[in-house]
Design a protein around this motif. Structure first.
Motif, PDB file in Angstrom:
ATOM      1  N   LEU A 209      -4.654   5.450 -11.094  1.00 19.51           N
ATOM      2  CA  LEU A 209      -3.980   4.282 -11.793  1.00 19.51           C
ATOM      3  C   LEU A 209      -4.790   2.967 -11.990  1.00 19.51           C
ATOM      4  O   LEU A 209      -4.954   2.450 -12.780  1.00 19.51           O
ATOM      5  N   PHE A 210      -5.405   2.716 -10.550  1.00 20.98           N
ATOM      6  CA  PHE A 210      -6.097   1.657 -10.424  1.00 20.98           C
ATOM      7  C   PHE A 210      -7.524   1.659 -10.252  1.00 20.98           C
ATOM      8  O   PHE A 210      -8.251   2.752 -10.275  1.00 20.98           O
ATOM      9  N   ALA A 211      -8.278   0.489 -10.148  1.00 22.11           N
ATOM     10  CA  ALA A 211      -9.549   0.665 -10.282  1.00 22.11           C
ATOM     11  C   ALA A 211     -10.451   1.030  -9.027  1.00 22.11           C
ATOM     12  O   ALA A 211     -11.601   1.272  -8.880  1.00 22.11           O
TER      13      ALA A 211
ATOM     14  N   MET B 272       3.862   0.961  -9.241  1.00 25.22           N
ATOM     15  CA  MET B 272       4.659   1.450 -10.689  1.00 25.22           C
ATOM     16  C   MET B 272       5.944   0.783 -10.510  1.00 25.22           C
ATOM     17  O   MET B 272       6.712   0.718  -9.501  1.00 25.22           O
ATOM     18  N   ASP B 273       6.298   0.221 -11.556  1.00 23.21           N
ATOM     19  CA  ASP B 273       7.342  -0.674 -11.837  1.00 23.21           C
ATOM     20  C   ASP B 273       8.632   0.288 -11.906  1.00 23.21           C
ATOM     21  O   ASP B 273       8.518   1.415 -12.319  1.00 23.21           O
ATOM     22  N   GLU B 274       9.800  -0.378 -12.225  1.00 20.32           N
ATOM     23  CA  GLU B 274      11.116   0.324 -12.563  1.00 20.32           C
ATOM     24  C   GLU B 274      11.064   1.135 -13.626  1.00 20.32           C
ATOM     25  O   GLU B 274      11.420   2.321 -13.846  1.00 20.32           O
ATOM     26  N   ALA B 275      10.619   0.533 -14.838  1.00 24.27           N
ATOM     27  CA  ALA B 275      10.450   1.151 -16.224  1.00 24.27           C
ATOM     28  C   ALA B 275       9.683   2.241 -16.163  1.00 24.27           C
ATOM     29  O   ALA B 275      10.057   3.418 -16.808  1.00 24.27           O
ATOM     30  N   THR B 276       8.478   2.428 -15.430  1.00 25.75           N
ATOM     31  CA  THR B 276       7.560   3.503 -15.213  1.00 25.75           C
ATOM     32  C   THR B 276       8.489   4.544 -14.649  1.00 25.75           C
ATOM     33  O   THR B 276       8.394   5.695 -14.947  1.00 25.75           O
ATOM     34  N   ASP B 277       9.139   4.183 -13.621  1.00 25.43           N
ATOM     35  CA  ASP B 277       9.927   5.258 -12.870  1.00 25.43           C
ATOM     36  C   ASP B 277      10.692   5.997 -13.572  1.00 25.43           C
ATOM     37  O   ASP B 277      10.928   7.104 -13.633  1.00 25.43           O
ATOM     38  N   ASP B 278      11.532   5.371 -14.561  1.00 22.11           N
ATOM     39  CA  ASP B 278      12.536   5.786 -15.348  1.00 22.11           C
ATOM     40  C   ASP B 278      11.949   6.768 -16.458  1.00 22.11           C
ATOM     41  O   ASP B 278      12.695   7.746 -16.795  1.00 22.11           O
TER      42      ASP B 278
ATOM     43  N   THR C 271       2.099   3.587   0.857  1.00 28.00           N
ATOM     44  CA  THR C 271       2.397   4.842   0.477  1.00 28.00           C
ATOM     45  C   THR C 271       2.959   4.553  -0.947  1.00 28.00           C
ATOM     46  O   THR C 271       3.046   5.561  -1.766  1.00 28.00           O
ATOM     47  N   TRP C 272       3.493   3.491  -1.291  1.00 27.84           N
ATOM     48  CA  TRP C 272       4.099   3.123  -2.724  1.00 27.84           C
ATOM     49  C   TRP C 272       2.989   3.269  -3.859  1.00 27.84           C
ATOM     50  O   TRP C 272       3.157   4.078  -4.762  1.00 27.84           O
ATOM     51  N   ASN C 273       1.916   2.757  -3.455  1.00 26.35           N
ATOM     52  CA  ASN C 273       0.648   2.539  -4.328  1.00 26.35           C
ATOM     53  C   ASN C 273      -0.242   3.656  -4.202  1.00 26.35           C
ATOM     54  O   ASN C 273      -1.028   3.724  -5.101  1.00 26.35           O
ATOM     55  N   GLY C 274      -0.188   4.211  -3.200  1.00 30.41           N
ATOM     56  CA  GLY C 274      -1.322   5.199  -2.872  1.00 30.41           C
ATOM     57  C   GLY C 274      -2.768   4.673  -2.752  1.00 30.41           C
ATOM     58  O   GLY C 274      -3.635   4.867  -3.390  1.00 30.41           O
ATOM     59  N   GLU C 275      -2.797   3.489  -1.923  1.00 31.60           N
ATOM     60  CA  GLU C 275      -4.009   2.914  -1.446  1.00 31.60           C
ATOM     61  C   GLU C 275      -4.112   2.515  -0.325  1.00 31.60           C
ATOM     62  O   GLU C 275      -3.332   2.408   0.525  1.00 31.60           O
ATOM     63  N   ALA C 276      -5.448   2.134   0.054  1.00 28.58           N
ATOM     64  CA  ALA C 276      -5.952   1.547   1.418  1.00 28.58           C
ATOM     65  C   ALA C 276      -5.797   0.183   1.467  1.00 28.58           C
ATOM     66  O   ALA C 276      -6.436  -0.590   0.695  1.00 28.58           O
TER      67      ALA C 276
END
Length: 224
Positions: free
Chosen positions: A79-81, A1-7, A118-123
């Protein structure tokens, strides 16, 4: 998730519910995850994985930054495939130009679990870890001082890369390209040239091979 999305997701002063995912014991920040509370099934699955565990799935998407894998036993990612993700270096032990040289969308793969992102929630996964490392086999059969026959594959300002076996490339530093000083590697060799080289350093841990043309020119090379 980028900064714009976080804001856009949160505002200063807003109350949130989040899970602690890491703590810096030296006084650094505590890392929180809102996704952990918003997607408990995903977080529970990722936290259940063990280092070195083999996970199977299907290649769901190939991007410029890596490959997403839809895991057989994992939930869908919001969010991801796919919940699984393979960075380019973890796709193969050998050099390749594009990820499609190694895998295709829809292909079944088995990978080793490396870590929970943990940032992207992926393995984070490794495909190459499930396959033999050709460098280690090469190192078992070659010692420092061994003379080999190779093919120049790439020129860089500080030297030339030479393929001495299938999937094995070493660097001939500029100082080792000739018995006399040269300003650039193209003054001595071209891509595609077959040359004789000597092994001057073999680093198993870092998978690095240093070669020399100065010593390799001393006598005919061994076959590789």
């Amino acid at each position: 998730m980028d900064e714009a999305t976080d804001d856009q997701a949160v505002r200063v002063g807003q109350r949130i519910t989040a899970e602690v995912v890491s703590v810096d014991l030296d006084g650094g920040p505590v890392e929180l995850s809102m996704a952990a509370t918003e997607h408990p099934e995903l977080w529970a699955f990722l936290k259940s994985l063990s280092l070195g565990e083999i996970l199977s799935g299907t290649v769901a998407a190939i991007e410029r930054f890596g490959v997403f894998v839809a895991l057989d036993d994992g939930p869908e990612h919001p969010l991801f495939a796919g919940v699984g993700f393979i960075t380019y270096p973890e796709l193969s032990w050998s050099h390749f130009e594009a990820a499609t040289d190694i895998v295709q969308v829809g292909e079944r793969v088995s990978c080793e679990f490396l870590q929970f992102d943990t940032w992207n929630g992926e393995a984070r996964l490794s495909l190459r870890a499930t396959r033999p490392d050709p460098f280690q086999a090469f190192a078992d059969s070659v010692a420092v001082g061994r003379l080999l026959d190779g093919v120049v594959t790439k020129l860089v300002p500080f030297g030339a890369f030479v393929r001495v076996a299938d999937g094995i490339e070493g660097l001939v530093h500029l100082d080792e390209l000739s018995r006399t000083p040269v300003a650039a590697p193209e003054d001595v060799v071209r891509v595609g040239d077959r040359i004789s080289v000597a092994v001057i350093e073999l680093d198993r841990e870092r998978r690095r091979l240093a070669l020399s043309c100065r010593l390799g020119a001393a006598r005919p090379p061994d076959s590789a």
